[in-house]
Design a protein around this motif. Sequence first.
Motif, PDB file in Angstrom:
ATOM      1  N   ALA A 229     -11.936  18.895   3.814  1.00  0.00           N
ATOM      2  CA  ALA A 229     -10.738  19.260   3.050  1.00  0.00           C
ATOM      3  C   ALA A 229      -9.532  19.438   3.966  1.00  0.00           C
ATOM      4  N   ALA A 230      -9.732  20.100   5.095  1.00  0.00           N
ATOM      5  CA  ALA A 230      -8.621  20.316   6.028  1.00  0.00           C
ATOM      6  C   ALA A 230      -8.131  18.992   6.605  1.00  0.00           C
ATOM      7  N   MET A 231      -9.062  18.083   6.905  1.00  0.00           N
ATOM      8  CA  MET A 231      -8.663  16.774   7.451  1.00  0.00           C
ATOM      9  C   MET A 231      -7.935  15.943   6.398  1.00  0.00           C
ATOM     10  N   ALA A 232      -8.362  16.042   5.145  1.00  0.00           N
ATOM     11  CA  ALA A 232      -7.705  15.291   4.079  1.00  0.00           C
ATOM     12  C   ALA A 232      -6.297  15.819   3.828  1.00  0.00           C
ATOM     13  N   ALA A 233      -6.131  17.132   3.970  1.00  0.00           N
ATOM     14  CA  ALA A 233      -4.820  17.743   3.721  1.00  0.00           C
ATOM     15  C   ALA A 233      -3.806  17.387   4.798  1.00  0.00           C
ATOM     16  N   ALA A 234      -4.275  17.196   6.004  1.00  0.00           N
ATOM     17  CA  ALA A 234      -3.367  16.898   7.122  1.00  0.00           C
ATOM     18  C   ALA A 234      -4.078  15.957   8.094  1.00  0.00           C
ATOM     19  N   PRO A 235      -3.905  14.639   7.927  1.00  0.00           N
ATOM     20  CA  PRO A 235      -4.562  13.685   8.811  1.00  0.00           C
ATOM     21  C   PRO A 235      -4.221  13.957  10.281  1.00  0.00           C
ATOM     22  N   LEU A 236      -5.215  13.758  11.143  1.00  0.00           N
ATOM     23  CA  LEU A 236      -5.031  14.014  12.567  1.00  0.00           C
ATOM     24  C   LEU A 236      -4.350  12.835  13.237  1.00  0.00           C
ATOM     25  N   THR A 237      -3.190  13.101  13.832  1.00  0.00           N
ATOM     26  CA  THR A 237      -2.478  12.034  14.540  1.00  0.00           C
ATOM     27  C   THR A 237      -2.153  12.409  15.979  1.00  0.00           C
ATOM     28  N   SER A 238      -2.477  13.658  16.360  1.00  0.00           N
ATOM     29  CA  SER A 238      -2.158  14.089  17.725  1.00  0.00           C
ATOM     30  C   SER A 238      -3.145  15.166  18.170  1.00  0.00           C
ATOM     31  N   ASP A 239      -3.143  15.459  19.456  1.00  0.00           N
ATOM     32  CA  ASP A 239      -3.983  16.536  19.980  1.00  0.00           C
ATOM     33  C   ASP A 239      -3.601  17.875  19.362  1.00  0.00           C
ATOM     34  N   THR A 240      -2.319  18.069  19.102  1.00  0.00           N
ATOM     35  CA  THR A 240      -1.855  19.308  18.471  1.00  0.00           C
ATOM     36  C   THR A 240      -2.397  19.418  17.049  1.00  0.00           C
ATOM     37  N   ASP A 241      -2.431  18.301  16.311  1.00  0.00           N
ATOM     38  CA  ASP A 241      -3.013  18.305  14.966  1.00  0.00           C
ATOM     39  C   ASP A 241      -4.483  18.710  15.036  1.00  0.00           C
ATOM     40  N   PHE A 242      -5.195  18.174  16.026  1.00  0.00           N
ATOM     41  CA  PHE A 242      -6.617  18.483  16.208  1.00  0.00           C
ATOM     42  C   PHE A 242      -6.795  19.972  16.484  1.00  0.00           C
ATOM     43  N   GLN A 243      -5.974  20.531  17.353  1.00  0.00           N
ATOM     44  CA  GLN A 243      -6.062  21.951  17.684  1.00  0.00           C
ATOM     45  C   GLN A 243      -5.775  22.812  16.447  1.00  0.00           C
ATOM     46  N   THR A 244      -4.772  22.432  15.666  1.00  0.00           N
ATOM     47  CA  THR A 244      -4.428  23.163  14.447  1.00  0.00           C
ATOM     48  C   THR A 244      -5.589  23.124  13.457  1.00  0.00           C
ATOM     49  N   LEU A 245      -6.180  21.951  13.279  1.00  0.00           N
ATOM     50  CA  LEU A 245      -7.335  21.817  12.388  1.00  0.00           C
ATOM     51  C   LEU A 245      -8.474  22.699  12.873  1.00  0.00           C
ATOM     52  N   TRP A 246      -8.744  22.652  14.170  1.00  0.00           N
ATOM     53  CA  TRP A 246      -9.852  23.421  14.731  1.00  0.00           C
ATOM     54  C   TRP A 246      -9.701  24.904  14.394  1.00  0.00           C
ATOM     55  N   HIS A 247      -8.493  25.432  14.532  1.00  0.00           N
ATOM     56  CA  HIS A 247      -8.300  26.850  14.243  1.00  0.00           C
ATOM     57  C   HIS A 247      -8.460  27.150  12.754  1.00  0.00           C
ATOM     58  N   LYS A 248      -8.161  26.189  11.893  1.00  0.00           N
ATOM     59  CA  LYS A 248      -8.343  26.395  10.455  1.00  0.00           C
ATOM     60  C   LYS A 248      -9.815  26.448  10.066  1.00  0.00           C
ATOM     61  N   VAL A 249     -10.652  25.698  10.765  1.00  0.00           N
ATOM     62  CA  VAL A 249     -12.062  25.581  10.373  1.00  0.00           C
ATOM     63  C   VAL A 249     -13.010  26.305  11.327  1.00  0.00           C
ATOM     64  N   LEU A 250     -12.481  27.048  12.268  1.00  0.00           N
ATOM     65  CA  LEU A 250     -13.300  27.714  13.275  1.00  0.00           C
ATOM     66  C   LEU A 250     -14.383  28.589  12.671  1.00  0.00           C
ATOM     67  N   SER A 251     -14.093  29.262  11.572  1.00  0.00           N
ATOM     68  CA  SER A 251     -15.092  30.140  10.956  1.00  0.00           C
ATOM     69  C   SER A 251     -16.293  29.364  10.426  1.00  0.00           C
ATOM     70  N   THR A 252     -16.134  28.065  10.161  1.00  0.00           N
ATOM     71  CA  THR A 252     -17.267  27.235   9.748  1.00  0.00           C
ATOM     72  C   THR A 252     -18.260  27.092  10.898  1.00  0.00           C
ATOM     73  N   TYR A 253     -17.749  27.020  12.115  1.00  0.00           N
ATOM     74  CA  TYR A 253     -18.588  26.817  13.287  1.00  0.00           C
ATOM     75  C   TYR A 253     -19.116  28.115  13.876  1.00  0.00           C
TER      76      TYR A 253
END
Length: 135
Positions: A10-34
Amino acid sequence: DFPLPDAVTAAMAAAPLTSDTDFQTLWHKVLSTYLPHSPQAFADAVFSETRFSLAAMGAGFAVIGGYDCAHNGYDGPACVVVGDTDHVTKEEQADRVVKALGGAEKVVIAGAGHFPFVENPRDFLLAAERFLLRC
């Protein structure tokens, strides 16, 4: 087939990853899953020094996606470790890897998600030590 958890998809669909910063932002959004058993401050501290690379992630997924445990040529001892609340690699998926590796040992770490070595390092190290002593 190792599908991503719903929160990650869901997080990836909401904001496609186009940069390392996007990846870092996504990671912090889903960290509780891991790290479902860790407070956010702990998780943030653990990953505060992590270098996020979208290219490295893509290369890693390409390798993992095409990896065939059953035909990898390895026939030695193996231990598959999974957290009891891992929402990324579920226990059934770990069972498939164990079977594909010819009956590898499986260890389920209590009180841990996808990173049992972070959330329950004591039990993870004990399991690793027991396995290595048997090898």
